[in-house]
Motif scaffolding. Structure first.
Motif, PDB file in Angstrom:
ATOM      1  N   PHE A  65       0.860  -1.173   0.000  1.00 27.24           N
ATOM      2  CA  PHE A  65       0.000   0.000   0.000  1.00 27.24           C
ATOM      3  C   PHE A  65       0.904   1.232   0.000  1.00 27.24           C
ATOM      4  CE2 PHE A  65      -2.610  -3.048   2.660  1.00 27.24           C
ATOM      5  CZ  PHE A  65      -3.394  -3.467   1.595  1.00 27.24           C
ATOM      6  N   LEU A  66       0.566   2.208  -0.826  1.00 30.43           N
ATOM      7  CA  LEU A  66       1.371   3.423  -0.947  1.00 30.43           C
ATOM      8  C   LEU A  66       0.579   4.600  -0.386  1.00 30.43           C
ATOM      9  CD1 LEU A  66       2.726   2.927  -4.586  1.00 30.43           C
ATOM     10  CD2 LEU A  66       3.672   2.077  -2.422  1.00 30.43           C
ATOM     11  N   LEU A  67       1.047   5.107   0.744  1.00 27.92           N
ATOM     12  CA  LEU A  67       0.411   6.262   1.381  1.00 27.92           C
ATOM     13  C   LEU A  67       1.236   7.488   1.018  1.00 27.92           C
ATOM     14  CD1 LEU A  67      -0.938   6.301   5.028  1.00 27.92           C
ATOM     15  CD2 LEU A  67      -0.116   8.330   3.863  1.00 27.92           C
ATOM     16  N   ARG A  68       0.672   8.333   0.160  1.00 24.12           N
ATOM     17  CA  ARG A  68       1.413   9.478  -0.386  1.00 24.12           C
ATOM     18  C   ARG A  68       0.833  10.794   0.135  1.00 24.12           C
ATOM     19  NH1 ARG A  68       4.087  11.064  -5.747  1.00 24.12           N
ATOM     20  NH2 ARG A  68       3.494  13.259  -6.038  1.00 24.12           N
ATOM     21  N   LEU A  69       1.730  11.660   0.573  1.00 24.35           N
ATOM     22  CA  LEU A  69       1.336  12.995   1.009  1.00 24.35           C
ATOM     23  C   LEU A  69       1.936  14.012   0.052  1.00 24.35           C
ATOM     24  CD1 LEU A  69       2.172  11.352   3.987  1.00 24.35           C
ATOM     25  CD2 LEU A  69       0.583  13.152   4.641  1.00 24.35           C
ATOM     26  N   ASP A  70       1.090  14.929  -0.439  1.00 28.06           N
ATOM     27  CA  ASP A  70       1.526  15.990  -1.345  1.00 28.06           C
ATOM     28  C   ASP A  70       1.426  17.344  -0.647  1.00 28.06           C
ATOM     29  OD1 ASP A  70       1.874  14.821  -4.255  1.00 28.06           O
ATOM     30  OD2 ASP A  70       0.118  13.818  -3.405  1.00 28.06           O
TER      31      ASP A  70
END
Length: 206
Positions: A65-70
């Motif tokens: 799972f890829l938890l990405r914050l921008d």
């Protein structure tokens, strides 16, 4: 910091109307196996593995799972220096009193900042240096900016708390499929509900 900034300022100073959601059902016992960040692009991506959820939902065991914050505005990691004074829990005390004594003792610990860059470098599956997640909480402000708090053990021994603040958070699978926080929580709740049912059934059969 400009007064007109309306987003989340700090985990301990959430703006009015910020909504907190426990991510425990989806992230408890998962592992952070890699962290990638870019100062230029203002992103942080946590690569997560959760063997029990993948097995329960019949998904490939190498799926991440890829938890990405921008629009990342803050990335902090802390640990706690234990108070060196004497502490013990007397024999025979009630659970409620034991919890109170432990909480009082832990309140004397000192929070200390660590290097985020060093944390990123330390996490590697090659040497089994991962973070086993104990708990996680997501706070979302009225303007949809987010703050994420994750606690767990690095290399099974060193307690760490991670704090991230960003303009946006997304969660996907590494096979390209969208998941989202709601999807992850749904997967986790199904697993833990089944886990509790099995516990009750095992208890009745003994």
């Amino acid at each position: 910091m400009p007064d007109e900034q309306a987003g989340i300022l700090d985990w301990l100073n959430l703006p009015p109307g910020a909504a907190e959601v426990s991510l425990w059902p989806g992230l408890h016992d998962a592992q952070i196996v890699s962290i990638q960040s870019s100062l230029l692009e203002r992103t942080v991506t946590l690569h997560l593995e959760s063997d029990h959820l993948l097995e329960f939902h019949n998904l490939p065991l190498d799926l991440q799972f890829l938890l990405r914050l921008d629009g990342v505005q803050s990335a902090r990691v802390v640990h706690y220096a234990v108070w060196p004074g004497e502490f013990s829990v007397p024999d025979g005390v009630a659970h409620e009193e034991q919890s109170r004594l432990v909480a009082e003792y832990q309140s004397k610990w000192r929070e200390e900042s660590l290097s985020w860059s060093e944390l990123e470098s330390a996490i590697t599956t090659e040497c089994k240096q991962v973070i086993d997640i104990a708990d996680a909480t997501l706070a979302t402000s009225p303007d949809n900016s987010v703050a994420l708090r994750i606690s767990g053990l690095l290399n099974y021994t060193a307690y760490r708390e991670l704090f991230l603040r960003a303009e946006r958070l997304t969660l996907t699978r590494d096979d390209g499929q969208e998941l989202g926080i709601a999807g992850l929580l749904k997967m986790g709740e199904a697993y833990w509900d089944a886990f509790e049912r099995h516990k009750k059934e095992d208890g009745r059969s003994t």
